[in-house]
Design an enzyme around this catalytic site. Structure first.
Site, PDB file in Angstrom:
ATOM      1  N   SER A  10     -49.022 -46.209  -9.336  1.00 14.71           N
ATOM      2  CA  SER A  10     -47.984 -45.273  -8.681  1.00 14.71           C
ATOM      3  C   SER A  10     -47.266 -46.254  -7.543  1.00 14.71           C
ATOM      4  CB  SER A  10     -48.586 -44.276  -7.813  1.00 14.71           C
ATOM      5  OG  SER A  10     -47.690 -43.620  -7.040  1.00 14.71           O
ATOM      6  N   HIS A  35     -46.000 -44.846 -12.781  1.00 13.44           N
ATOM      7  CA  HIS A  35     -46.104 -43.261 -12.209  1.00 13.44           C
ATOM      8  C   HIS A  35     -45.161 -43.320 -11.067  1.00 13.44           C
ATOM      9  CE1 HIS A  35     -48.369 -39.418 -11.576  1.00 13.44           C
ATOM     10  NE2 HIS A  35     -48.116 -39.809 -10.328  1.00 13.44           N
ATOM     11  N   ASP A  37     -43.692 -40.753  -8.271  1.00 11.69           N
ATOM     12  CA  ASP A  37     -43.871 -39.686  -7.252  1.00 11.69           C
ATOM     13  C   ASP A  37     -42.944 -39.160  -6.577  1.00 11.69           C
ATOM     14  OD1 ASP A  37     -46.833 -39.143  -7.765  1.00 11.69           O
ATOM     15  OD2 ASP A  37     -47.284 -41.099  -6.584  1.00 11.69           O
ATOM     16  N   MET A  39     -41.015 -36.414  -4.400  1.00  9.77           N
ATOM     17  CA  MET A  39     -41.474 -35.378  -3.457  1.00  9.77           C
ATOM     18  C   MET A  39     -40.061 -34.892  -2.656  1.00  9.77           C
ATOM     19  SD  MET A  39     -44.733 -37.195  -1.751  1.00  9.77           S
ATOM     20  CE  MET A  39     -46.050 -38.050  -2.984  1.00  9.77           C
ATOM     21  N   HIS A  68     -43.679 -37.690 -11.812  1.00 13.30           N
ATOM     22  CA  HIS A  68     -44.516 -36.437 -11.241  1.00 13.30           C
ATOM     23  C   HIS A  68     -43.665 -35.813 -10.087  1.00 13.30           C
ATOM     24  CE1 HIS A  68     -48.323 -35.758  -9.028  1.00 13.30           C
ATOM     25  NE2 HIS A  68     -48.002 -34.752  -9.349  1.00 13.30           N
ATOM     26  N   MET A  70     -43.112 -33.118  -7.639  1.00 18.89           N
ATOM     27  CA  MET A  70     -43.507 -32.294  -6.579  1.00 18.89           C
ATOM     28  C   MET A  70     -42.254 -31.752  -5.792  1.00 18.89           C
ATOM     29  SD  MET A  70     -46.590 -34.858  -5.622  1.00 18.89           S
ATOM     30  CE  MET A  70     -45.779 -36.351  -6.445  1.00 18.89           C
ATOM     31  N   MET A 139     -55.011 -33.287  -9.987  1.00 17.88           N
ATOM     32  CA  MET A 139     -54.703 -33.750  -8.510  1.00 17.88           C
ATOM     33  C   MET A 139     -56.063 -34.018  -7.930  1.00 17.88           C
ATOM     34  SD  MET A 139     -51.504 -34.600  -8.211  1.00 17.88           S
ATOM     35  CE  MET A 139     -51.881 -35.129  -6.421  1.00 17.88           C
ATOM     36  N   ASP A 177     -55.060 -38.238 -10.715  1.00 16.98           N
ATOM     37  CA  ASP A 177     -54.115 -38.760  -9.799  1.00 16.98           C
ATOM     38  C   ASP A 177     -54.555 -38.440  -8.277  1.00 16.98           C
ATOM     39  OD1 ASP A 177     -51.840 -39.482  -8.543  1.00 16.98           O
ATOM     40  OD2 ASP A 177     -50.689 -37.929  -9.233  1.00 16.98           O
TER      41      ASP A 177
HETATM   42  C1  DX5 Z   1     -49.794 -38.063  -4.058  1.00 24.71           C
HETATM   43  C2  DX5 Z   1     -49.434 -38.807  -5.330  1.00 24.71           C
HETATM   44  C3  DX5 Z   1     -50.271 -39.796  -5.992  1.00 24.71           C
HETATM   45  C4  DX5 Z   1     -50.798 -40.806  -4.974  1.00 24.71           C
HETATM   46  C5  DX5 Z   1     -51.638 -41.547  -5.565  1.00 24.71           C
HETATM   47  O1  DX5 Z   1     -49.171 -36.759  -4.075  1.00 24.71           O
HETATM   48  O2  DX5 Z   1     -49.204 -37.816  -6.674  1.00 24.71           O
HETATM   49  O3  DX5 Z   1     -49.839 -40.406  -7.030  1.00 24.71           O
HETATM   50  O4  DX5 Z   1     -49.555 -41.457  -4.798  1.00 24.71           O
HETATM   51  O5  DX5 Z   1     -52.093 -42.663  -4.337  1.00 24.71           O
HETATM   52  P1  DX5 Z   1     -53.378 -43.443  -4.016  1.00 24.71           P
HETATM   53  O6  DX5 Z   1     -53.654 -44.140  -5.321  1.00 24.71           O
HETATM   54  O7  DX5 Z   1     -53.049 -44.279  -3.218  1.00 24.71           O
HETATM   55  O8  DX5 Z   1     -54.369 -42.306  -4.021  1.00 24.71           O
HETATM   56 ZN    ZN Z   2     -48.720 -38.808  -8.596  1.00 25.53          ZN
END
Ligand code: DX5
Ligand code: ZN
Length: 231
Positions: A10, A35, A37, A39, A68, A70, A139, A177
């Protein structure tokens, strides 16, 4: 059937001031996917990456890009990230009124589709779309931030989804994840996961450590074992 374990770093945990370089470094280090993320400060309490950044990163790696999402509502952004170069679009059932329609739209656009289940979202949320999705993401932390601790109850959920996927007969990736590290990775794999997102655990120790980090997470490194037997 559980497939060989793959690692998706990620980039949330990468150095944002040097993102292109970081994507090239994990690609060279043996990552299997990138990956991303996304948000929106509304569906989750953080703001991260927009489609223009994905477009800018696209030329830095030939690996599949997983977006991903969100964000809510999700449909317009799913299309925008697909156009920006994402290969797989992952959505949360809570992020739009019509999950099945959202997935159909992603697939109609020629992209792979995944569904992400929050820690308190039941496995049943994936059952209605199991004939359509390419990936189910568990998750193992509440979405919004990297660097959180794996929520133990999610191991059982991974195992239940492994059984559902195997019963479906479809080649659906089971991704986990959040909070993946050298301790939780083998446990997630033993529960049935075949794709692990790893932010903090990948991007630690500087670029020269990335290859070893990825190898150890996959289970073929110097973590005391020969890797998982379950394949
Ligand atoms: C959280 C994300 C994850 C996160 C994982 O909302 O979807 O992908 O960044 O981070 P680590 O591997 O540091 O837990
Ligand atoms: Zn993620």
């Amino acid at each position: 059937m559980q497939q060989p374990v793959r690692i998706a770093p990620s980039i949330l945990a990468a150095d944002f001031a040097r993102l292109g370089e970081e994507v090239r470094a994990v690609t060279a280090a043996g990552a299997d996917a990138i990956h991303i993320d996304v948000m929106d400060g509304h569906f989750v309490p953080n703001l991260t990456i927009g489609p223009d950044i994905v477009r800018a990163l696209r030329s830095h790696s030939d690996l599949p890009f997983e977006a991903h999402l969100m964000v809510a509502p999700v449909d317009e952004f799913a299309a925008a990230f697909a156009a920006a170069g994402a290969d797989l679009i992952i959505v949360h059932p809570e992020a739009g009124p019509h999950l099945h329609r959202t997935i159909q739209r992603i697939k109609a656009g020629g992209k792979k589709a995944g569904v992400a289940l929050n820690p308190a979202t039941p496995v049943e949320a994936a059952v209605a779309v199991i004939d359509d999705v390419d990936l189910i993401l568990v998750m193992s932390v509440n979405p919004g931030f990297g660097g959180q601790s794996f929520i133990e109850s999610q191991f059982d959920k991974i195992a239940r989804l492994r059984a559902l996927i195997d019963a479906s007969g479809r080649a659906i990736d089971l991704e986990v994840d959040g909070g993946i590290n050298f301790d939780t990775a083998p446990r997630a794999i033993a529960a049935g996961a075949d794709l692990l997102v790893a932010g903090t655990a990948t991007f630690t120790g500087g670029a020269e450590a990335y290859a070893d980090n990825i190898r150890r997470l996959r289970g073929h490194g110097d973590n005391g074992g020969d890797g998982p037997d379950r394949r």
